[in-house]
Structure formats: C-alpha cells, structure tokens
Write a protein that holds these residues in place. Structure first.
Motif, PDB file in Angstrom:
ATOM      1  N   GLY A 124     -12.626 -12.180  -8.648  1.00 11.67           N
ATOM      2  CA  GLY A 124     -11.822 -11.944  -7.456  1.00 11.67           C
ATOM      3  C   GLY A 124     -10.513 -11.216  -7.699  1.00 11.67           C
ATOM      4  N   ILE A 125     -10.312 -10.703  -8.908  1.00  7.59           N
ATOM      5  CA  ILE A 125      -9.043 -10.051  -9.216  1.00  7.59           C
ATOM      6  C   ILE A 125      -8.829  -8.809  -8.353  1.00  7.59           C
ATOM      7  CG2 ILE A 125      -7.759  -8.829 -11.034  1.00  7.59           C
ATOM      8  CD1 ILE A 125      -9.083 -10.773 -13.053  1.00  7.59           C
ATOM      9  N   GLY A 126      -9.895  -8.036  -8.132  1.00  8.84           N
ATOM     10  CA  GLY A 126      -9.777  -6.836  -7.305  1.00  8.84           C
ATOM     11  C   GLY A 126      -9.342  -7.170  -5.892  1.00  8.84           C
ATOM     12  N   PHE A 127      -9.976  -8.162  -5.289  1.00  4.92           N
ATOM     13  CA  PHE A 127      -9.598  -8.572  -3.933  1.00  4.92           C
ATOM     14  C   PHE A 127      -8.168  -9.087  -3.897  1.00  4.92           C
ATOM     15  CE2 PHE A 127      -9.599 -13.276  -3.488  1.00  4.92           C
ATOM     16  CZ  PHE A 127      -8.945 -13.414  -2.264  1.00  4.92           C
ATOM     17  N   PHE A 128      -7.779  -9.863  -4.904  1.00  3.72           N
ATOM     18  CA  PHE A 128      -6.434 -10.425  -4.959  1.00  3.72           C
ATOM     19  C   PHE A 128      -5.385  -9.314  -5.034  1.00  3.72           C
ATOM     20  CE2 PHE A 128      -2.786 -12.016  -7.398  1.00  3.72           C
ATOM     21  CZ  PHE A 128      -2.431 -13.117  -6.629  1.00  3.72           C
ATOM     22  N   LYS A 129      -5.585  -8.356  -5.906  1.00  2.00           N
ATOM     23  CA  LYS A 129      -4.622  -7.264  -6.080  1.00  2.00           C
ATOM     24  C   LYS A 129      -4.520  -6.417  -4.805  1.00  2.00           C
ATOM     25  CE  LYS A 129      -4.868  -4.984 -10.006  1.00  2.00           C
ATOM     26  NZ  LYS A 129      -5.481  -4.294 -11.171  1.00  2.00           N
ATOM     27  N   ALA A 130      -5.659  -6.117  -4.186  1.00  2.12           N
ATOM     28  CA  ALA A 130      -5.648  -5.300  -2.975  1.00  2.12           C
ATOM     29  C   ALA A 130      -4.919  -5.999  -1.833  1.00  2.12           C
ATOM     30  CB  ALA A 130      -7.084  -4.966  -2.561  1.00  2.12           C
ATOM     31  N   CYS A 131      -5.177  -7.288  -1.660  1.00  3.19           N
ATOM     32  CA  CYS A 131      -4.537  -8.033  -0.573  1.00  3.19           C
ATOM     33  C   CYS A 131      -3.038  -8.221  -0.832  1.00  3.19           C
ATOM     34  CB  CYS A 131      -5.213  -9.387  -0.389  1.00  3.19           C
ATOM     35  SG  CYS A 131      -6.864  -9.293   0.356  1.00  3.19           S
ATOM     36  N   MET A 132      -2.665  -8.487  -2.067  1.00  2.00           N
ATOM     37  CA  MET A 132      -1.242  -8.625  -2.389  1.00  2.00           C
ATOM     38  C   MET A 132      -0.508  -7.312  -2.140  1.00  2.00           C
ATOM     39  SD  MET A 132      -0.454 -11.735  -3.309  1.00  2.00           S
ATOM     40  CE  MET A 132       1.025 -11.626  -4.324  1.00  2.00           C
ATOM     41  N   SER A 133      -1.141  -6.206  -2.476  1.00  7.12           N
ATOM     42  CA  SER A 133      -0.534  -4.900  -2.224  1.00  7.12           C
ATOM     43  C   SER A 133      -0.386  -4.644  -0.728  1.00  7.12           C
ATOM     44  CB  SER A 133      -1.382  -3.811  -2.873  1.00  7.12           C
ATOM     45  OG  SER A 133      -0.872  -2.533  -2.598  1.00  7.12           O
ATOM     46  N   ALA A 134      -1.401  -5.044   0.058  1.00  9.89           N
ATOM     47  CA  ALA A 134      -1.358  -4.821   1.506  1.00  9.89           C
ATOM     48  C   ALA A 134      -0.277  -5.637   2.190  1.00  9.89           C
ATOM     49  CB  ALA A 134      -2.725  -5.158   2.117  1.00  9.89           C
ATOM     50  N   LEU A 135       0.062  -6.797   1.620  1.00 14.77           N
ATOM     51  CA  LEU A 135       1.090  -7.652   2.220  1.00 14.77           C
ATOM     52  C   LEU A 135       2.467  -7.005   2.175  1.00 14.77           C
ATOM     53  CD1 LEU A 135       0.072 -11.198   0.944  1.00 14.77           C
ATOM     54  CD2 LEU A 135       0.081 -10.410   3.323  1.00 14.77           C
ATOM     55  N   LYS A 136       2.711  -6.149   1.164  1.00 10.65           N
ATOM     56  CA  LYS A 136       3.992  -5.457   1.014  1.00 10.65           C
ATOM     57  C   LYS A 136       5.177  -6.437   1.020  1.00 10.65           C
ATOM     58  CE  LYS A 136       2.634  -0.946   2.898  1.00 10.65           C
ATOM     59  NZ  LYS A 136       1.181  -1.175   2.948  1.00 10.65           N
ATOM     60  N   LEU A 137       5.035  -7.495   0.266  1.00 12.18           N
ATOM     61  CA  LEU A 137       6.119  -8.460   0.126  1.00 12.18           C
ATOM     62  C   LEU A 137       7.089  -7.968  -0.944  1.00 12.18           C
ATOM     63  CD1 LEU A 137       3.995 -11.727   0.223  1.00 12.18           C
ATOM     64  CD2 LEU A 137       5.386 -10.794   2.069  1.00 12.18           C
ATOM     65  N   ASP A 138       8.287  -8.527  -0.944  1.00 13.75           N
ATOM     66  CA  ASP A 138       9.254  -8.154  -1.970  1.00 13.75           C
ATOM     67  C   ASP A 138       8.880  -8.825  -3.288  1.00 13.75           C
ATOM     68  OD1 ASP A 138      10.050 -10.824  -1.781  1.00 13.75           O
ATOM     69  OD2 ASP A 138      11.625 -10.380  -0.342  1.00 13.75           O
ATOM     70  N   ASP A 139       9.755  -8.732  -4.264  1.00 15.85           N
ATOM     71  CA  ASP A 139       9.445  -9.244  -5.603  1.00 15.85           C
ATOM     72  C   ASP A 139       9.907 -10.676  -5.839  1.00 15.85           C
ATOM     73  OD1 ASP A 139       8.197  -6.902  -6.404  1.00 15.85           O
ATOM     74  OD2 ASP A 139      10.104  -5.969  -6.950  1.00 15.85           O
ATOM     75  N   ALA A 140       9.972 -11.465  -4.779  1.00 11.06           N
ATOM     76  CA  ALA A 140      10.357 -12.864  -4.936  1.00 11.06           C
ATOM     77  C   ALA A 140       9.319 -13.597  -5.785  1.00 11.06           C
ATOM     78  CB  ALA A 140      10.479 -13.535  -3.562  1.00 11.06           C
ATOM     79  N   PRO A 141       9.715 -14.663  -6.467  1.00  9.02           N
ATOM     80  CA  PRO A 141       8.779 -15.404  -7.341  1.00  9.02           C
ATOM     81  C   PRO A 141       7.810 -16.276  -6.539  1.00  9.02           C
ATOM     82  CG  PRO A 141      10.911 -16.469  -7.335  1.00  9.02           C
ATOM     83  CD  PRO A 141      11.089 -15.220  -6.521  1.00  9.02           C
ATOM     84  N   TYR A 142       6.781 -15.665  -6.005  1.00  6.96           N
ATOM     85  CA  TYR A 142       5.837 -16.395  -5.156  1.00  6.96           C
ATOM     86  C   TYR A 142       4.954 -17.323  -5.975  1.00  6.96           C
ATOM     87  CZ  TYR A 142       7.291 -13.050  -1.636  1.00  6.96           C
ATOM     88  OH  TYR A 142       8.050 -12.298  -0.774  1.00  6.96           O
ATOM     89  N   HIS A 143       4.628 -18.449  -5.355  1.00  2.04           N
ATOM     90  CA  HIS A 143       3.768 -19.457  -5.960  1.00  2.04           C
ATOM     91  C   HIS A 143       2.410 -19.371  -5.262  1.00  2.04           C
ATOM     92  CE1 HIS A 143       2.992 -23.006  -8.341  1.00  2.04           C
ATOM     93  NE2 HIS A 143       2.705 -23.742  -7.276  1.00  2.04           N
TER      94      HIS A 143
END
Length: 272
Positions: A124-143
C-alpha cells in the motif's frame, strides 16, 4: 355488435404489435449488452453499453453506471473533500464483488489490488504516498493511525508494512500501529450485506499516548464514513486531533436506473 368486434380486433392487433416490439427490443438489448461485455476497446464497450441501456437492459444500466462513475459520483480519486468534518482523500473507486462481471479489466485490477492490501499482500505504499501528496498538508509532525479491523490478526497483517515504511522512510511522521489494542473479533462491516447501515461495534481501545498529536487516519475502504467518524471521536477523546483520513478505495453508489437511462438518452439526444 360489429363495431364492438372491430374494436376488440383493433385492440388485439395493437397488443400484438406492442408484444412484438417489446420482444425485439429485449433481444436488441441482450445483443448490445453481450457486445459491450465482449468489446475489445473502451470506446466500443461504452457505445454498445449505451445502446443496451436505451433498449432497457437493466444490467447494462448498472454496467454504464459503474463504467462512468464520473457522471454519478460526487467525489473523484485523489481530490480531497470533507466528510463528517474530516478532510478525506481516496485512491480509487471500489466496486463490491457482486458487480465483478460488469467491470472492465482495469476496474477488476484495482479491486484485486485493494483485496491484496486488505490481506497484507500489497504493502500500500503507492496509495499512501499518492493520497498524502493529494492532501497538500504542511510539514507538521503528523501521527499516522490505522483503522482497527475486525480482529487483531487482520489489523497487524494489513498495516504492518505501511508501519515499517512510515517509521523508516517518512521523516517527521510517526506510526501509531501499536497505539491500538484490538481486544476481540467482530463482524466485518464491508463483507456484511447492508453493513453501511449497521451500528459499529467498538472492539478496540486506544492504549498509546496520543495527547496533542495531529492524526491522519488510514483505512482500506470508505463507504458511509461512520467507522471513520467513530474512530475520530475515540482519538479525540484520548487527546489527539484528527486532521485528515486517507482510503485505498471509496465504494461506488449505484443510482436509480431511471437516472442512468436519463443520462444516456440525454447524451444521445444532445449528440444525435
């Protein structure tokens, strides 16, 4: 008396004509639907499917709806939207197994990849990376916290490789795989008929310290969003703050057949 006989005869002829027209209309729908299923290209599949819909073929209506989700779905893959007050993004459309015979090969391939993710065979790494990129969140330390499954074994099997990827390759991100204790099995909502309307049985507890953490939820399938909302409530009760949720797939909805026919006929009238 003679007029009455002529009237009965006329009604009989009209009824016979309607039956013949209906019979050949059904046959035309069946032939067009068979051609759509056997079509070698997406263009031919779409053309024959539309013909079958105009002939009133019910399965063709479902096929068209599934093939053209862009006409009937409110949200698109990798385009964030709000659900239950949460920013949400999904990787692709998920089609329940009862529709498998109506899907094209690309759709089947996506569903297979999602099932493999559920079974821990696809990291699921591909899906995870694509969705995280689409969210366009800042660089906060997300959990990153993962949606509890129907039992502890499935939970660990499904998310263990994403947990490894986050811990070893995503600087500034932390994994919450072990923040959750799945203490007893429950029925899978996705596999049960009408599961989207069932009350979620909470079979987990949050045992990790997540107070003050900004949380992103990861799950396999978004249907009604109720389990996501329940998980958000529990995370925030424990002091975390849910900022987003990402899903491998979103279950497509099938609209009324009348609406599908209206879309097809409208397109035919517009272009014809």
């Amino acid at each position: 008396m003679e007029a009455k006989l002529w009237f009965i005869l006329l009604c009989s002829v009209v009824a016979l004509l309607l039956y013949v027209i209906g019979f050949w209309r059904r046959k035309a729908g069946e032939a067009a639907f068979a051609a759509a299923r056997a079509a070698a290209t997406a263009e031919d599949r779409d053309r024959y499917c539309r013909l079958a819909v105009m002939a009133g073929h019910r399965e063709a209506c479902k096929m068209f709806c599934l093939a053209r989700s862009d006409f009937f779905e409110d949200h698109r893959p990798l385009e964030p939207f709000k659900s239950h007050g949460i920013k949400v993004v999904f990787y692709g459309y998920y089609y329940p197994s009862r529709y498998t015979d109506l899907l094209n090969e690309e759709q089947r391939a996506f569903c297979r990849s999602l099932y493999q993710f559920k079974e821990g065979e696809n990291h699921g790494i591909g899906f995870f990376k694509a969705c995280m990129s689409a969210l366009k969140l800042d660089d906060a330390p997300y959990h990153i916290m993962f949606m509890p499954c129907s039992d502890e074994f499935k939970y660990a099997r499904r998310f263990k490789r994403l947990d490894w990827y986050i811990r070893t390759h995503r600087k500034g991100r932390t994994s919450g795989l072990y923040d959750v204790d799945v203490f007893e099995p429950r029925d899978s909502l996705h596999e049960a008929k009408g599961g989207e309307n069932r009350i979620l049985e909470r079979n987990y507890r949050i045992t990790g310290d997540i107070k003050g953490k900004q949380v992103i939820i990861v799950d396999d399938v978004l249907t009604s969003g109720q389990s996501m909302a329940d998980y958000k409530e529990e995370i925030e009760r424990c002091g975390g703050k849910v900022v987003a949720a990402i899903f491998y797939g979103k279950t497509v909805s099938v609209p009324p057949m009348l609406l599908v026919k209206a879309v097809v006929w409208g397109g035919y009238i517009k272009t014809g």
